[in-house]
Write an enzyme that holds these catalytic residues in place. Structure first.
Site, PDB file in Angstrom:
ATOM      1  N   HIS A  84      34.831  35.917  33.185  1.00 23.90           N
ATOM      2  CA  HIS A  84      35.159  34.576  33.682  1.00 23.90           C
ATOM      3  C   HIS A  84      33.883  33.730  33.601  1.00 23.90           C
ATOM      4  O   HIS A  84      32.774  34.219  33.844  1.00 23.90           O
ATOM      5  CB  HIS A  84      35.674  34.631  35.125  1.00 23.90           C
ATOM      6  CG  HIS A  84      37.125  34.997  35.217  1.00 23.90           C
ATOM      7  ND1 HIS A  84      37.699  35.553  36.339  1.00 23.90           N
ATOM      8  CD2 HIS A  84      38.146  34.877  34.313  1.00 23.90           C
ATOM      9  CE1 HIS A  84      38.988  35.759  36.121  1.00 23.90           C
ATOM     10  NE2 HIS A  84      39.279  35.359  34.906  1.00 23.90           N
ATOM     11  N   HIS A 131      30.077  34.177  46.660  1.00 25.25           N
ATOM     12  CA  HIS A 131      31.220  33.740  45.850  1.00 25.25           C
ATOM     13  C   HIS A 131      32.203  32.903  46.676  1.00 25.25           C
ATOM     14  O   HIS A 131      33.415  33.044  46.578  1.00 25.25           O
ATOM     15  CB  HIS A 131      31.950  34.938  45.220  1.00 25.25           C
ATOM     16  CG  HIS A 131      32.733  34.550  43.987  1.00 25.25           C
ATOM     17  ND1 HIS A 131      34.064  34.209  44.020  1.00 25.25           N
ATOM     18  CD2 HIS A 131      32.348  34.418  42.698  1.00 25.25           C
ATOM     19  CE1 HIS A 131      34.465  33.911  42.799  1.00 25.25           C
ATOM     20  NE2 HIS A 131      33.449  34.025  41.978  1.00 25.25           N
ATOM     21  N   ASP A 175      34.017  39.968  41.101  1.00 28.69           N
ATOM     22  CA  ASP A 175      35.059  39.492  41.998  1.00 28.69           C
ATOM     23  C   ASP A 175      36.102  40.597  42.163  1.00 28.69           C
ATOM     24  O   ASP A 175      36.365  41.317  41.211  1.00 28.69           O
ATOM     25  CB  ASP A 175      35.760  38.278  41.386  1.00 28.69           C
ATOM     26  CG  ASP A 175      34.806  37.144  41.046  1.00 28.69           C
ATOM     27  OD1 ASP A 175      33.585  37.300  41.146  1.00 28.69           O
ATOM     28  OD2 ASP A 175      35.286  36.083  40.629  1.00 28.69           O
ATOM     29  N   HIS A 196      40.494  42.794  39.577  1.00 36.33           N
ATOM     30  CA  HIS A 196      40.494  41.349  39.461  1.00 36.33           C
ATOM     31  C   HIS A 196      41.479  40.954  38.367  1.00 36.33           C
ATOM     32  O   HIS A 196      42.133  41.811  37.786  1.00 36.33           O
ATOM     33  CB  HIS A 196      39.055  40.870  39.182  1.00 36.33           C
ATOM     34  CG  HIS A 196      38.867  39.402  39.343  1.00 36.33           C
ATOM     35  ND1 HIS A 196      39.401  38.675  40.381  1.00 36.33           N
ATOM     36  CD2 HIS A 196      38.176  38.489  38.588  1.00 36.33           C
ATOM     37  CE1 HIS A 196      39.051  37.406  40.257  1.00 36.33           C
ATOM     38  NE2 HIS A 196      38.315  37.264  39.181  1.00 36.33           N
ATOM     39  N   ASP A 230      32.312  31.530  35.291  1.00 40.47           N
ATOM     40  CA  ASP A 230      31.319  31.358  36.356  1.00 40.47           C
ATOM     41  C   ASP A 230      30.432  32.588  36.532  1.00 40.47           C
ATOM     42  O   ASP A 230      29.571  32.613  37.413  1.00 40.47           O
ATOM     43  CB  ASP A 230      31.985  30.951  37.681  1.00 40.47           C
ATOM     44  CG  ASP A 230      33.075  31.907  38.128  1.00 40.47           C
ATOM     45  OD1 ASP A 230      33.655  32.600  37.272  1.00 40.47           O
ATOM     46  OD2 ASP A 230      33.360  31.961  39.341  1.00 40.47           O
ATOM     47  N   HIS A 257      32.173  40.454  34.692  1.00 35.80           N
ATOM     48  CA  HIS A 257      33.401  40.143  33.945  1.00 35.80           C
ATOM     49  C   HIS A 257      33.233  38.837  33.196  1.00 35.80           C
ATOM     50  O   HIS A 257      32.214  38.149  33.354  1.00 35.80           O
ATOM     51  CB  HIS A 257      34.621  40.127  34.872  1.00 35.80           C
ATOM     52  CG  HIS A 257      34.626  39.052  35.913  1.00 35.80           C
ATOM     53  ND1 HIS A 257      33.594  38.873  36.821  1.00 35.80           N
ATOM     54  CD2 HIS A 257      35.534  38.088  36.210  1.00 35.80           C
ATOM     55  CE1 HIS A 257      33.882  37.854  37.621  1.00 35.80           C
ATOM     56  NE2 HIS A 257      35.044  37.357  37.273  1.00 35.80           N
TER      57      HIS A 257
END
Lengths: 301, 301
Positions: free
Chosen positions: B62, B268, B210, B140, B64, B60
């Site tokens: 994001h 994570h 995530d 998520h 990080d 995804h």
């Protein structure tokens, strides 16, 4: 004036070297200059408080100078930053950052201001009561600016013995530091020169990365206290330097000499060289006060 | 099947921890999964050959999980990469990368293919003669996929004694490994079962980061050999986990148990915890074979 080199190697980040980023502390302001990948980790390693940085200056949009910016902007969100953050850089920088924030469905909880630059003439991009920042148009493969940081007028230094001798109240100290004369209760006027010493000369710092050897910048950086000038290559690679629009250590030194700079800091070394000492050796054949920038090094001037 | 964790901490990169990225080696293929800031340095630190990676899977957008991607793509240019590079990830990933390449006036000297994903159903995104990769739709805050890596049919193992006893020429070995019977010169047919042993069972690896605790993924990852499941929080922060659409260590273990996974790798981790040992302890109350992912750790299964 303190300069901390977070990274000063060209091209890709490696295990032991980092792409360009540095922090300039000047008159209680802390400016971040360029922001290659890994800059936020380098800030941590060098124990620089993230929250003290309110202004970030990006020279150009090659990755080794900007790929760490979006991560830093995002980290400020996670750190619940409150203060405004100002980013100065070439047109397009806003789109780069905002696209990534948009696609991650996140937005900053602080005000983020972009100051996009397009001019090929030097312009003042920041000014407050203590510091001025001007662009230094550079010649590189894409639109690139260096930045010139100028301290403004310094306050005069209080001659504390004289001030106490005349029993002058502290309430007048600020006036005195700014050059004012003082009228005593008995009517005598004490000239400022009796109450103060000359201030420190305002300091200046010029950041020039990346660029072809370019004498057009000389009037802008004349007499600068510290010149950081890229030296991607040694003179042995002069043809490659010209082709890629970079400079050699000798050329950096020549610019320092012709600008009558007091000190020269080198950086943006190609990772092809085993040791960076040769950059200093080469530059010193032209200019005396050469410092080798290196990741994690700090210089106080 | 070898899994190398390049980074497995949530949110910002720090001096000693890295955001999500891992390398899966399976049947001579090397897949990069997620690419947080600093991934290329982690690849170097873990001595993984950049050139062996031809497929990058991004869960995804994001930061990080993706901020290191543009740097890696650029570094491949500097390394004069020749082979095609395939990037799989949510719609928008192409724009993120190409915008930055465009604004730096650079383009890859190798073919760069984007496979943008939008489906909320599992789909096969990669398949060759040895490996299949399918998406695992996750829940998520933004559109997110895990990835399931499945070895295909393994060749049968040659019974070298039997083969030599029948004086079968090497030219037939491949046919035998693929299950074929052999007709000798005297006309006798030797059944494959006499010439081979059963192959290793094809291995499988599921990457889930995530995500909120989500039993919908169970049919997809049933009997998986290795499940990497995010565990951002401990059960003590279960409310925060739900709010941020993450999982606890206990929830990760519950998914592993219900999926009948053979092994569970955690990762994570929120950086709020002083030690990650508690994640293992908590997960082991539910599921036996728990491994703590950590930056630089490798697991062979």
């Amino acid at each position: 004036m303190k300069l901390t080199i977070l990274g000063c190697y060209a091209a890709t980040p490696r295990t032991i070297t980092n792409p360009t980023s540095q922090v300039l502390e000047i008159r209680d302001r802390m400016f971040l200059i360029d922001c290659g990948e890994g800059t936020q980790v380098q800030l941590r390693k060098n124990k620089i408080k993230f929250s003290k940085i309110n202004h970030i200056f990006i020279s150009h949009l090659h990755g080794d100078h900007v790929y760490g910016l979006v991560g830093l902007v995002s980290t400020y969100m996670l750190l619940n930053r409150v203060d405004d953050l100002h980013i100065y850089g070439p047109k397009g920088i806003k789109e780069i950052i905002t696209l990534q924030l948009k696609l991650s469905n996140s937005w900053t909880n602080y005000n983020l201001y972009f100051h996009e630059l397009e001019s090929t003439e030097s312009e003042t991009v920041f000014e407050d009561e203590k510091v001025i920042v001007k662009t230094i148009p550079l010649k590189h493969r894409i639109y690139t600016n260096g930045y010139l940081f100028l301290e403004k007028f310094n306050e005069r230094k209080l001659n504390i013995d004289a001030v106490q001798q005349y029993e002058i109240d502290q309430v007048y100290y600020k006036k005195i530091k700014y050059g004012g004369d003082i009228t005593l209760e008995d009517g005598r006027v004490i000239p400022n020169t009796e109450l103060t010493f000359d201030p420190d000369t305002p300091k200046s710092y010029a950041f020039c990365s990346d660029t072809l050897y370019n004498e057009d910048i000389l009037p802008l950086i004349e007499n600068v206290d510290v010149l950081y000038h890229e030296s991607t290559f040694l003179e042995s690679e002069a043809i490659l330097a010209e082709k890629t629009m970079h400079s050699t250590a000798k050329e950096a030194a020549r610019i320092a000499l012709k600008a009558n700079a007091k000190n020269l800091v080198l950086g943006h070394y190609s990772t092809r060289y085993e040791s960076i000492q040769k950059f200093k050796d080469e530059a010193e054949t032209i200019f005396p006060n050469v410092f080798l920038g290196d990741d994690g090094e700090s210089f106080s001037f």
